[in-house]
Structure formats: C-alpha cells, structure tokens
Motif scaffolding. Structure first.
Motif, PDB file in Angstrom:
ATOM      1  N   SER A  24      43.346  27.750 -10.499  1.00 49.80           N
ATOM      2  CA  SER A  24      44.212  27.503 -11.641  1.00 49.80           C
ATOM      3  C   SER A  24      43.443  26.852 -12.784  1.00 49.80           C
ATOM      4  O   SER A  24      43.672  27.157 -13.961  1.00 49.80           O
ATOM      5  N   LYS A  25      42.507  25.984 -12.445  1.00 45.96           N
ATOM      6  CA  LYS A  25      41.725  25.296 -13.476  1.00 45.96           C
ATOM      7  C   LYS A  25      40.752  26.244 -14.163  1.00 45.96           C
ATOM      8  O   LYS A  25      40.635  26.253 -15.398  1.00 45.96           O
ATOM      9  N   VAL A  26      40.034  27.056 -13.393  1.00 46.93           N
ATOM     10  CA  VAL A  26      39.072  27.964 -14.038  1.00 46.93           C
ATOM     11  C   VAL A  26      39.798  29.084 -14.778  1.00 46.93           C
ATOM     12  O   VAL A  26      39.279  29.618 -15.774  1.00 46.93           O
ATOM     13  N   ALA A  27      41.014  29.435 -14.322  1.00 49.23           N
ATOM     14  CA  ALA A  27      41.783  30.481 -15.000  1.00 49.23           C
ATOM     15  C   ALA A  27      42.215  30.053 -16.395  1.00 49.23           C
ATOM     16  O   ALA A  27      42.549  30.895 -17.230  1.00 49.23           O
ATOM     17  N   ARG A  52      54.768  23.928  -8.375  1.00 51.48           N
ATOM     18  CA  ARG A  52      55.287  23.614  -9.705  1.00 51.48           C
ATOM     19  C   ARG A  52      54.168  23.279 -10.685  1.00 51.48           C
ATOM     20  O   ARG A  52      54.223  23.672 -11.861  1.00 51.48           O
ATOM     21  N   ASP A  53      53.139  22.571 -10.213  1.00 56.26           N
ATOM     22  CA  ASP A  53      52.001  22.251 -11.081  1.00 56.26           C
ATOM     23  C   ASP A  53      51.272  23.525 -11.498  1.00 56.26           C
ATOM     24  O   ASP A  53      50.893  23.679 -12.668  1.00 56.26           O
ATOM     25  N   ARG A  54      51.111  24.443 -10.546  1.00 56.22           N
ATOM     26  CA  ARG A  54      50.420  25.705 -10.865  1.00 56.22           C
ATOM     27  C   ARG A  54      51.232  26.515 -11.866  1.00 56.22           C
ATOM     28  O   ARG A  54      50.688  27.078 -12.815  1.00 56.22           O
ATOM     29  N   ASP A  55      52.543  26.560 -11.675  1.00 51.45           N
ATOM     30  CA  ASP A  55      53.398  27.281 -12.614  1.00 51.45           C
ATOM     31  C   ASP A  55      53.240  26.724 -14.021  1.00 51.45           C
ATOM     32  O   ASP A  55      53.132  27.481 -14.997  1.00 51.45           O
ATOM     33  N   ALA A  59      51.421  27.347 -19.490  1.00 50.82           N
ATOM     34  CA  ALA A  59      51.099  26.561 -20.686  1.00 50.82           C
ATOM     35  C   ALA A  59      49.709  26.812 -21.232  1.00 50.82           C
ATOM     36  O   ALA A  59      49.410  26.380 -22.353  1.00 50.82           O
ATOM     37  N   ARG A  60      48.850  27.512 -20.488  1.00 53.07           N
ATOM     38  CA  ARG A  60      47.485  27.690 -20.976  1.00 53.07           C
ATOM     39  C   ARG A  60      47.481  28.487 -22.280  1.00 53.07           C
ATOM     40  O   ARG A  60      48.306  29.383 -22.493  1.00 53.07           O
ATOM     41  N   MET A 100      50.942  32.942 -18.407  1.00 47.15           N
ATOM     42  CA  MET A 100      51.773  33.769 -17.553  1.00 47.15           C
ATOM     43  C   MET A 100      53.155  33.913 -18.185  1.00 47.15           C
ATOM     44  O   MET A 100      53.920  32.958 -18.263  1.00 47.15           O
ATOM     45  N   VAL A 101      53.468  35.109 -18.650  1.00 48.83           N
ATOM     46  CA  VAL A 101      54.783  35.413 -19.203  1.00 48.83           C
ATOM     47  C   VAL A 101      55.168  36.815 -18.750  1.00 48.83           C
ATOM     48  O   VAL A 101      54.302  37.644 -18.449  1.00 48.83           O
TER      49      VAL A 101
END
Length: 214
Positions: A84-87, A163-166, A171-172, A177-178
């Motif tokens: 999730s961080k590198v993405a 939830r944190d990953r979502d 938000a990136r 992700m939409v």
C-alpha cells in the motif's frame, strides 16, 4: 486488439479469485496486479531492513520480472502494508505501467485485477467490474486466509488494516482507487464465490457476444 476484462476493488472483496476463475473459464491470461506492488514492497523492505526508501522502491519496480511474483511471503499483513505504501509512490506506479499494459496486449484475451485497471491501466477495457464488499466481511475473509497460513491476528487488527488500506488507496494523489464511471458494481458481501463468479461470467459472455467473440 486483446479482449480486456478490468476488475477493480478494495482488498479481500474477491476480485482476485473472480479474476482467476474468469480467466480459467474463458481461456484468458490473468494478472493480479496487486502482486506487483506486493513484490516491490517486500523487496524494498528487505533491502531497507524494514524501512521503505522511495528511490529503492522505484529501482525495484523498474527491475521487476514475472518470476518475482512467485516469491514466498507476498500475502502477509506486513507485505500488504508495504504494498500500500509503495503503491502511493507515483514513480513506482509509472515504472509498473508498461508491465501491465504489455500484459494487456496478449492476443488470447486477458483479465487484470487491481485498483486502477479500469481507470488508468486499461481505460478502454471491454468489460469493467468494480468488486466490493463491506469492510467487516472483507476483514473476516482476510482473517480466515491468514489463519489458514498459520497466522493468528485478531479480527480487530485485520479490520483496522483493511480500513487503513482502503483510506490510503482512495486518498492517494496518483491513480486513487475509484469506480470507473462505466464499471459494473458487483457487491459480494452476501454472495458466495460461485455466485459471484457466475454473475461476472454472465456480464463477460454478453460483452463477448457483442464483440463477436462468443
């Protein structure tokens, strides 16, 4: 031109399983694009001994090979967090863009699942699905998956991770992700996997028929 099925959605919604089953059913190639980011994340934290350096992550992404997707340990919670961080790093996403688009050109037809397939990677895909489920249901699925591998995190911890990953994925700034405006929503909260796959297959069969490939 390849027939592309783009499957997006949050973690543990079932998109990976649906993608694999659909690929098998129709004879398509399948790419779980989340594994790209997991592989990059794992290698980055291994090199950084637990710390992700943005520059290192970009280099790892540029040097990624299909063989890297088969390395063990890619499904752990630690690697999921790293992915999730590198993405969220634009340079990493850019480095992996060609990898994914090259795969999408395979002539036999392809299924790609991830979080930005229908919006960024393959915006002209023949079929776009957005697969989702409630956070609680996804946490239960992920906990069961981890338990099967001998890991025993609490439900509360897994739910918090989901939830944190979502939140990070949505938000990136780069390729959040939409749901694509022309994607079909498939909510799997109350569906078993066989029913979910059947619904997806019906949508794809209709698209193949319209494309004259049935």
């Amino acid at each position: 031109m390849s027939f592309v099925v783009a499957i997006d959605g949050p973690a543990a919604a079932g998109k990976g399983t649906i993608g694999r089953r659909i690929a098998e059913r129709f004879g398509f190639a399948h790419l779980d694009t989340g594994l790209l980011y997991r592989a990059v994340g794992k290698r980055a934290i291994d090199i950084g001994r637990g710390v992700i350096d943005d520059g290192v992550a970009e280099i790892v992404a540029r040097e990624l090979t299909p063989a890297d997707l088969d390395q063990p340990g890619l499904r752990s919670i630690l690697v999921a967090r790293a992915a999730s961080k590198v993405a969220a790093l634009p340079a990493v996403r850019k480095a992996l863009l060609d990898f994914q688009r090259d795969f999408a050109r395979r002539p036999e037809g392809v299924v790609l699942d991830g979080r930005d397939i229908g919006t960024v990677i393959c915006p002209d895909a023949a079929v776009k699905l957005f697969v989702t489920a409630s956070a609680e249901e996804r946490a239960r699925r992920r906990q069961a998956e981890l338990a099967a591998k001998g890991e025993a995190p609490s439900f509360e911890r897994v739910l918090a991770d989901v939830r944190d990953r979502d939140a990070r994925d949505a938000a990136r700034a780069d390729a959040p992700m939409v749901q694509a405006s022309d994607a079909i929503l498939l909510d799997t909260t109350e569906l078993d996997i066989e029913t979910a796959v059947a619904k997806a297959a019906e949508i794809i069969e209709q698209a193949l028929s319209r494309a004259g490939r049935s």
